[in-house]
Motif scaffolding. Structure first.
Motif, PDB file in Angstrom:
ATOM      1  N   THR A 277       0.829  -1.212   0.000  1.00 45.95           N
ATOM      2  CA  THR A 277       0.000   0.000   0.000  1.00 45.95           C
ATOM      3  C   THR A 277       0.863   1.262   0.000  1.00 45.95           C
ATOM      4  O   THR A 277       0.446   2.312  -0.488  1.00 45.95           O
ATOM      5  CB  THR A 277      -0.981  -0.032   1.191  1.00 45.95           C
ATOM      6  OG1 THR A 277      -1.740  -1.237   1.104  1.00 45.95           O
ATOM      7  CG2 THR A 277      -1.942   1.138   1.176  1.00 45.95           C
TER       8      THR A 277
ATOM      9  N   ARG B 237       1.201   2.357  -3.405  1.00 45.14           N
ATOM     10  CA  ARG B 237       0.011   3.069  -3.900  1.00 45.14           C
ATOM     11  C   ARG B 237       0.085   4.553  -3.555  1.00 45.14           C
ATOM     12  O   ARG B 237      -0.369   5.399  -4.327  1.00 45.14           O
ATOM     13  CB  ARG B 237      -1.256   2.453  -3.298  1.00 45.14           C
ATOM     14  CG  ARG B 237      -1.389   0.963  -3.554  1.00 45.14           C
ATOM     15  CD  ARG B 237      -2.100   0.654  -4.839  1.00 45.14           C
ATOM     16  NE  ARG B 237      -3.515   0.977  -4.718  1.00 45.14           N
ATOM     17  CZ  ARG B 237      -4.192   1.657  -5.637  1.00 45.14           C
ATOM     18  NH1 ARG B 237      -3.581   2.083  -6.721  1.00 45.14           N
ATOM     19  NH2 ARG B 237      -5.467   1.916  -5.445  1.00 45.14           N
TER      20      ARG B 237
ATOM     21  N   HIS C 223      -5.748   8.953  -2.904  1.00 49.89           N
ATOM     22  CA  HIS C 223      -4.909   7.951  -3.543  1.00 49.89           C
ATOM     23  C   HIS C 223      -5.710   6.863  -4.246  1.00 49.89           C
ATOM     24  O   HIS C 223      -5.121   5.903  -4.756  1.00 49.89           O
ATOM     25  CB  HIS C 223      -3.961   7.336  -2.505  1.00 49.89           C
ATOM     26  CG  HIS C 223      -3.057   8.356  -1.867  1.00 49.89           C
ATOM     27  ND1 HIS C 223      -1.960   8.895  -2.509  1.00 49.89           N
ATOM     28  CD2 HIS C 223      -3.137   8.979  -0.668  1.00 49.89           C
ATOM     29  CE1 HIS C 223      -1.389   9.789  -1.716  1.00 49.89           C
ATOM     30  NE2 HIS C 223      -2.088   9.872  -0.584  1.00 49.89           N
TER      31      HIS C 223
ATOM     32  N   LEU D  13      -7.617   4.506  -3.099  1.00 49.77           N
ATOM     33  CA  LEU D  13      -7.385   3.181  -2.504  1.00 49.77           C
ATOM     34  C   LEU D  13      -8.645   2.321  -2.581  1.00 49.77           C
ATOM     35  O   LEU D  13      -9.761   2.838  -2.654  1.00 49.77           O
ATOM     36  CB  LEU D  13      -6.956   3.348  -1.044  1.00 49.77           C
ATOM     37  CG  LEU D  13      -5.693   4.184  -0.827  1.00 49.77           C
ATOM     38  CD1 LEU D  13      -5.375   4.269   0.660  1.00 49.77           C
ATOM     39  CD2 LEU D  13      -4.511   3.604  -1.593  1.00 49.77           C
TER      40      LEU D  13
ATOM     41  N   ASP E 299      -6.296  -2.700  -0.663  1.00 49.97           N
ATOM     42  CA  ASP E 299      -5.129  -2.011  -0.112  1.00 49.97           C
ATOM     43  C   ASP E 299      -5.076  -2.088   1.419  1.00 49.97           C
ATOM     44  O   ASP E 299      -4.174  -1.544   2.043  1.00 49.97           O
ATOM     45  CB  ASP E 299      -5.125  -0.541  -0.548  1.00 49.97           C
ATOM     46  CG  ASP E 299      -4.935  -0.414  -2.055  1.00 49.97           C
ATOM     47  OD1 ASP E 299      -4.048  -1.115  -2.589  1.00 49.97           O
ATOM     48  OD2 ASP E 299      -5.675   0.354  -2.687  1.00 49.97           O
TER      49      ASP E 299
END
Lengths: 339, 194
Positions: A33, A36, A116, A118, A122
């Protein structure tokens, strides 16, 4: 699988948002993550402080300083990209030469997920972050319903209040509306003049042409009163053919007398009804709040009534002032005879 | 929190059959009733009276109507909140199906007064599942059929659904056959509303 490899795999699964630092503070491994957050750019091999700021504790100038803060709470912020704050904890492991920094979004979760992009993948399966997002959304949906309900109730309350304060025939304020407006003016020490108006010959019109004609007269009188006053003034119908006007901020007697004269002329305009022309007039008694040390609604209305009675006695279609305390209840002779 | 459910029925009837039908149904269920407020309480039996009135007015069997209601809850106009909250159940249809047992808990987490009947999912093998809706809200199973059908569309899954009816103890059964999990493209879902 080497020892490092299975530890990294375990960390990736249990806490996808983590970093492993070597003794020099360089990043040996980053959880999936983390990638990411840096839009796929690898951070491995970089010094921690190159990519992430440590804002708490103060005074962390080298990544390896963090080794002294093992087990303590950290505040961090991403360098570059959308502003993202993180909560973290550093854990010194191995022979004390490796630091595992586990991270979480804390209360900045919603913003971080949005910034982001997510997804559930994640987060660790056991991480309650997704439930927290669910809860945030459920609560705001419920809050939205409540807010809309409150708005509708408020509108209903407002229109009920309006109805309670107004005269259904003319739309003018009624006695309650007048009381509320006067109380407001008195409470805020706003000077005002009060005109008590009684129609002349109204009963005759009613008797001759019927109640519908009477209603037409009342509507015409109401609109004349609205026309001759300003927005901030209050026009109220307090009885069958009895009206009160509050003229806010007006305390000049000659000016008030001119307004009264105009009102009488305006009300005397014949009203066409069923082929006939109905004609009424009015008498007006006026008091000024300035004439009272402590203005009182009932007292002012009673005094205006005395002035009105004097106007009627003077031959109708007339305006009279009440002279107030100083005049010991006398009715002044200022004003003109319009009869 | 019965207002919420009754309000959903109002939205369903108004959007599907029109305002006139809703006003007839509301008046038949409770004289003088015109609008439902989602956040106010109503007598518990009003929901059933509304549904019976609707069934009579449209001359349609209740289970079929309830299936349509379930589909409407997910795919109806203005139902985005329910659709999104259900999507939190999982990334794929099977995750979602498995998460159904958590549904009463999730509903309570959102609104403490919202008491939904318990759900049990049994894996019967070969992609076949049996969903048991515990007693407490008659017709809940039929609603679930429509809701699951719409959620399968959401996830792009191909499923066969069959309403198994009501047992003497009031529990209802729904049969689900998951033919293909990724049959079509799933509808986009972001964790945070943009």
């Amino acid at each position: 699988m080497t020892a490092d490899a299975w530890v990294f795999a375990l960390l990736d699964g249990m806490c996808p948002l983590h970093l492993v630092l070597g003794p020099d503070g360089r990043i040996l491994h980053a959880g999936p993550t983390v990638g990411r957050l840096f839009a796929g750019r690898s951070v491995e091999g970089k010094d921690l402080l190159e990519v992430i700021d440590v804002t708490r504790p103060h005074g962390i100038t080298r990544a390896r300083d963090l080794f002294a803060h093992s087990g303590r709470r950290l505040r961090l912020a991403l360098r570059g990209g959308p502003q993202t704050e993180l909560t973290g904890a550093a854990h010194r492991v191995g022979h004390g030469d490796t630091l595992v920094v586990v991270l979480s979004f804390g209360i900045g979760l919603v913003d971080a997920v949005r910034a982001h992009g997510l997804t559930a993948a994640d987060f660790a399966i056991t991480d309650p972050s997704i439930e927290m997002l669910y809860l945030v959304e459920a609560k705001s949906a419920a809050m939205d319903l409540s807010r809309r309900l409150n708005l509708r109730l408020e509108q209903a309350r407002h229109s009920a209040e309006q109805r309670a304060m107004s005269d259904p025939l003319t739309g003018l304020a009624n006695r309650s509306g007048l009381d509320a407006a006067m109380a407001g003016l008195i409470a805020t020490d706003t000077g005002f003049a009060l005109m008590h108006i009684d129609l002349d010959y109204f009963k005759a019109v009613n008797d001759t042409h019927g109640h519908a004609a009477g209603d037409a007269i009342l509507l015409s009188v109401a609109s004349a009163m609205k026309r001759e006053t300003r927005r901030e003034d209050v026009v109220a119908r307090i009885g069958g053919d009895e009206f009160v006007i509050l003229l806010v901020g007006l305390r000049d007697r000659p000016a008030l007398d001119r307004i009264a004269t105009r009102l009488i002329a305006s009300i005397e305009h014949p009203v066409p009804f069923g082929g006939a022309h109905c004609k009424v007039s009015c008498s007006i008694g006026t008091v000024l709040s300035d004439d009272y040390a402590r203005p009182n609604q009932d007292r002012m209305l009673a005094d205006a009534d005395i002035a009105l009675y004097a106007a009627k006695s003077a031959g109708r279609a007339t305006h009279r002032f009440h002279l107030g305390q100083s005049g010991a209840g006398e009715t002044g002779q200022i004003g003109f005879d319009h009869g | 929190m019965y207002g919420l459910i009754n309000r959903a029925i109002e939205c369903f009837v108004t959007e599907t059959y029109g305002e006139a039908v809703w006003l007839r149904v509301a008046a038949r269920a409770q004289p003088g009733l015109r609008r439902i407020e989602a956040m106010l309480d109503y007598p518990p039996d009003l929901t059933m009276r509304l549904l019976d009135a609707l069934s009579q007015d449209l001359e349609r069997e209740l289970p079929a109507l309830l299936e349509d209601l379930g589909t409407f809850l997910v795919s109806g106009q203005g139902m985005v909140a329910i659709r999104r909250l259900l999507r939190f159940g999982g990334c794929e249809f099977l995750d979602f199906l498995t998460s159904l047992e958590e549904l009463p808990g999730r509903a309570r987490m959102a609104l403490p007064d919202l008491d939904l009947p318990g759900l049990d999912l049994l894996d019967e093998g070969e992609g076949c599942y049996r969903l048991t809706c515990q007693a407490g809200m008659p017709g809940y199973g039929a609603v679930m059929v429509g809701l699951l059908r719409a959620m399968a569309d959401e996830y792009g899954a191909l499923v066969l659904l069959d309403y198994g009816g009501e047992a003497p103890d009031g529990a209802e059964t729904v049969w689900i056959v998951l033919v293909e999990q990724a049959f079509a493209k799933a509808r986009a879902f972001e964790l945070v509303r943009q």
